[in-house]
Design a protein around this motif. Structure first.
Motif, short mmCIF file in Angstrom:
data_model
loop_
_atom_site.label_atom_id
_atom_site.label_comp_id
_atom_site.label_asym_id
_atom_site.label_seq_id
_atom_site.Cartn_x
_atom_site.Cartn_y
_atom_site.Cartn_z
N MET A 1 0.83 -13.84 0.89
CA MET A 1 0.70 -13.02 2.05
C MET A 1 -0.75 -13.05 2.54
N PRO A 2 -0.92 -13.30 3.80
CA PRO A 2 -2.29 -13.42 4.28
C PRO A 2 -2.97 -12.07 4.47
N TYR A 3 -2.22 -10.96 4.60
CA TYR A 3 -2.82 -9.64 4.82
C TYR A 3 -2.65 -8.79 3.57
N LYS A 4 -3.69 -8.01 3.27
CA LYS A 4 -3.63 -7.13 2.12
C LYS A 4 -3.18 -5.75 2.61
N VAL A 5 -2.00 -5.30 2.19
CA VAL A 5 -1.46 -3.99 2.56
C VAL A 5 -1.45 -3.14 1.30
N GLU A 6 -2.01 -1.95 1.43
CA GLU A 6 -2.09 -1.06 0.27
C GLU A 6 -0.73 -0.46 -0.04
N GLU A 7 -0.60 0.04 -1.26
CA GLU A 7 0.63 0.71 -1.68
C GLU A 7 0.85 1.97 -0.85
N GLY A 8 2.02 2.18 -0.32
CA GLY A 8 2.38 3.37 0.41
C GLY A 8 1.94 3.38 1.87
N ALA A 9 1.29 2.34 2.32
CA ALA A 9 0.82 2.30 3.71
C ALA A 9 1.99 2.20 4.67
N ILE A 10 3.03 1.48 4.30
CA ILE A 10 4.18 1.32 5.18
C ILE A 10 4.93 2.65 5.29
N GLU A 11 5.11 3.35 4.17
CA GLU A 11 5.77 4.65 4.21
C GLU A 11 4.96 5.66 5.05
N LEU A 12 3.64 5.62 4.92
CA LEU A 12 2.79 6.50 5.71
C LEU A 12 2.90 6.17 7.20
N ALA A 13 2.98 4.89 7.53
CA ALA A 13 3.13 4.49 8.93
C ALA A 13 4.49 4.94 9.47
N LYS A 14 5.54 4.82 8.65
CA LYS A 14 6.87 5.27 9.07
C LYS A 14 6.86 6.79 9.32
#
Length: 102
Positions: free
Chosen positions: A1-14
């Motif tokens: 994956m070219p981008y580093k996404v932190e744990e829980g960032a997607i849930e926070l964005a949702k």
């Protein structure tokens, strides 16, 4: 994956997106409270202005309007008791007799 996404960032964005949608779906509720407070504050200011004007007019009449001695006497007689008025009328009759004797 070219981008580093932190744990829980997607849930926070949702979660943030869901809260933004709820905010947009119910704008009338939030704005109605603001409108109500504006009307209440406007009415309070209007009431204070009306009471202030009435108070100023009464204060102006009491302080700056000079009363003639006859008006002062009439005002005092209206608030006086019957006994005081009787005593004044008896005294005035007595003093009138004295003036006539001189």
């Amino acid at each position: 994956m070219p981008y580093k996404v932190e744990e829980g960032a997607i849930e926070l964005a949702k979660y943030r997106a869901k809260m933004a949608v709820r905010e947009v779906a119910r704008p009338a509720v939030n704005r109605s409270h603001k409108v109500q407070w504006r009307w209440v504050s406007a009415m309070a200011v209007a009431a204070v202005v009306v009471v202030g004007i009435i108070g100023f007019v009464r204060y102006y009449d009491d302080v700056f309007r000079s009363m003639s001695p006859m008006e002062e006497l009439i005002a005092e007689m209206k608030s006086a008791s019957d006994e005081i008025i009787y005593d004044l009328s008896v005294d005035s009759g007595y003093y009138l007799e004295e003036e006539n004797q001189l």
